[in-house]
Each structure stands twice: as C-alpha cells, then as structure tokens.
Motif scaffolding. Structure first.
Motif, short mmCIF file in Angstrom:
data_model
loop_
_atom_site.label_atom_id
_atom_site.label_comp_id
_atom_site.label_asym_id
_atom_site.label_seq_id
_atom_site.Cartn_x
_atom_site.Cartn_y
_atom_site.Cartn_z
N LYS A 1 -5.04 2.63 0.50
CA LYS A 1 -4.78 1.44 -0.33
C LYS A 1 -3.68 0.72 0.22
O LYS A 1 -3.29 -0.48 -0.22
CB LYS A 1 -4.47 1.98 -1.79
N LEU A 2 -2.85 1.22 0.90
CA LEU A 2 -1.74 0.67 1.57
C LEU A 2 -2.23 -0.57 2.67
O LEU A 2 -1.46 -1.32 2.86
CB LEU A 2 -0.66 1.50 2.48
N GLN B 1 6.67 6.85 -2.31
CA GLN B 1 5.86 5.61 -2.87
C GLN B 1 4.47 6.44 -3.04
O GLN B 1 3.67 6.34 -3.90
CB GLN B 1 5.83 4.43 -2.15
N VAL C 1 -4.74 7.27 -1.41
CA VAL C 1 -3.63 6.50 -1.86
C VAL C 1 -3.03 5.80 -0.32
O VAL C 1 -2.63 4.57 -0.62
CB VAL C 1 -2.32 7.56 -2.43
N ASN D 1 2.13 8.53 -6.28
CA ASN D 1 0.92 7.98 -6.82
C ASN D 1 -0.27 9.17 -6.63
O ASN D 1 -1.52 8.65 -6.66
CB ASN D 1 0.33 6.72 -5.99
C1 LIG Z 1 1.91 3.44 -6.48
O1 LIG Z 1 2.30 2.95 -7.81
C2 LIG Z 1 3.11 1.96 -7.89
C3 LIG Z 1 3.32 2.16 -9.53
O2 LIG Z 1 4.03 3.20 -9.90
C4 LIG Z 1 2.55 0.72 -7.53
O3 LIG Z 1 3.41 -0.40 -7.78
C5 LIG Z 1 2.25 0.84 -6.02
O4 LIG Z 1 1.52 -0.26 -5.55
C6 LIG Z 1 1.35 2.05 -5.88
N1 LIG Z 1 1.17 2.09 -4.47
C7 LIG Z 1 0.13 2.67 -3.79
C8 LIG Z 1 0.09 2.83 -2.40
O5 LIG Z 1 -0.90 2.99 -4.55
#
Ligand SMILES: *[C@@H]1O[C@H](CO)[C@@H](O)[C@H](O)[C@H]1NC(C)=O
Ligand SMILES: *[C@@H]1O[C@H](CO)[C@@H](O)[C@H](O)[C@H]1NC(C)=O
Ligand SMILES: *[C@@H]1O[C@H](CO)[C@@H](O)[C@H](O)[C@H]1NC(C)=O
Ligand SMILES: *[C@@H]1O[C@H](CO)[C@@H](O)[C@H](O)[C@H]1NC(C)=O
Length: 185
Positions: free
Chosen positions: A178-179, A38, A175, A42
C-alpha cells in the motif's frame, strides 16, 4: 539591549527541541524506524512484524523500496522452506493412503502456488512494477489458509505454525504494497 531572560530561553529553545524530539521517540516503539513503525502499526501483530522485519539487517536503514525487498524476500524464503518441509513429509511416506497424506498433498499443491505467487511478486519488485503486489501476496496468504483448513489444525502443530508465519508475513507485505499505491507513482 537584548535581555536573555532564562525563562524565555527555556521556552524558545529548550522546549521546542524537547517537543520536536520527544514525539519521534514516543511513536517508535522498540526503536523501530518511523517507516517500520508505521507499517507494523497497520498489521494485526506489531511485535511479530518488527521481529520479522528486523531479522534482516537491511531493515535498519531501508526506505519503502528496501523494506519491500526485505519483506517479500522473507515471505519467499518462508514459503519455500514450508513447501520443502511438506514435500519431505510426503516423500517419507509416498505409499500412504491415509487422510493425513491426502491433506498433505493438498498443502503441497497450495504451497506450490504460494511460492509461485510470491515469486511473481518478487519479479514485479525487481522490474519496479508495484500494482499487482498485494494481489500476489493475497493469493499466497489464501493458500496458507487453505492448507490450514485442510489440516483442520489437528495433525501437525509445526505445519500449523508455519501457515501462521506465512499469513503474518503476507499481511506485512500487503501493508507495504500500500506504500506504493500513490496516484501518479
Ligand atoms: C497506517 O495507518 C495509518 C492510520 O493509523 C494511516 O494513516 C496510514 O496511511 C497507514 N499506512 C499504511 C501503509 O497502510
Ligand atoms: C504476536 O507475535 C508473537 C511473536 O512475535 C507471538 O508470540 C504472539 O503470540 C502473537 N500474538 C498474537 C495475538 O497472535
Ligand atoms: C518464517 O517466518 C517466521 C516469522 O518471521 C520465522 O519465525 C520462521 O523462522 C520462518 N521460517 C523459516 C523456515 O524461514
Ligand atoms: C506412513 O503411513 C502409515 C499408513 O498411513 C502411517 O501409519 C504412518 O504413521 C506414516 N508415517 C509417517 C512418517 O508419516
């Protein structure tokens, strides 16, 4: 009486298991865990991301906290190594007045700031504070960019690829940051 119809057995038992197992395999390229998959999906370079994260054995069974620790630690080591590389180049030729030398001095100052920003992010992680992580790595990434512009890609292909490595690592860290952006976290 219960009638064990072979077709019903296939539909009720085998197919659901197949459906349950197959998508998890399909969504995890390169045997990455769902979390790594995941995160890396991203970023702009999936294989760079998985190769980098799996260079640390802790990634294999890391949750988001563990993965953040891995990624920020790698970014910190990477920025520090590049800072040392630049400082050594400058030391070798401390009297030079060349433009290259001036550009390297700019890079040295950039990397000093990058190392300190990623260090601050690591401190935040250690004290379980997640709000400023993305800002700190944003600063570090911007500094690598600044160094790259100062060199204009001309002088030093090794330093150029080091700048790209740090920018790639910072992207992974953003990225992962953002978690933690969950309301009520
Ligand atoms: C990563 O991308 C997906 C959609 O492709 C999204 O649903 C998800 O929240 C994203 N995760 C992060 C950690 O950005
Ligand atoms: C992605 O990263 C790999 C290294 O893992 C590199 O070989 C490749 O050139 C990168 N691709 C792009 C589009 O930057
Ligand atoms: C920096 O990170 C990149 C990408 O993971 C890696 O290939 C490189 O070896 C690292 N450099 C140092 C000096 O740690
Ligand atoms: C040191 O500086 C001189 C003069 O600017 C330059 O000609 C030489 O290539 C430099 N050497 C190194 C190792 O950078």
């Amino acid at each position: 009486m219960i009638n064990y119809n072979p077709l019903c057995f296939l539909c009720c038992f085998v197919l659901p298991i197949f459906l349950f197992v197959y998508p998890t395999n399909a969504s995890s390229r390169n045997n990455a865990t769902p979390l790594v998959d995941q995160v890396c999906a991203n970023t702009s370079n999936y294989s760079f991301c998985t190769e980098t994260l799996y260079s640390d054995p802790h990634t294999r069974d890391a949750d988001r906290f563990g993965l953040a620790a891995v990624a920020f630690h790698l970014a910190y080591l990477n920025a520090t190594a590049t800072k040392d590389y630049i400082d050594n180049l400058l030391k070798k030729n401390s009297t030079s007045k060349s433009q290259y030398h001036k550009d390297l001095q700019k890079c040295a100052s950039d990397y000093k700031k990058a190392v300190s920003a990623i260090g601050a992010a690591c401190d935040d992680l250690n004290s379980e504070s997640y709000y400023d992580l993305a800002d700190y790595v944003g600063v570090a990434s911007h500094r690598a960019d600044d160094c790259q512009h100062a060199l204009k890609g001309k002088h030093d292909s090794l330093l150029n690829s080091m700048n790209n490595d740090l920018k790639g690592l910072c992207e992974i860290c953003v990225v992962i940051s953002k978690l933690f952006n969950t309301i009520g976290f």
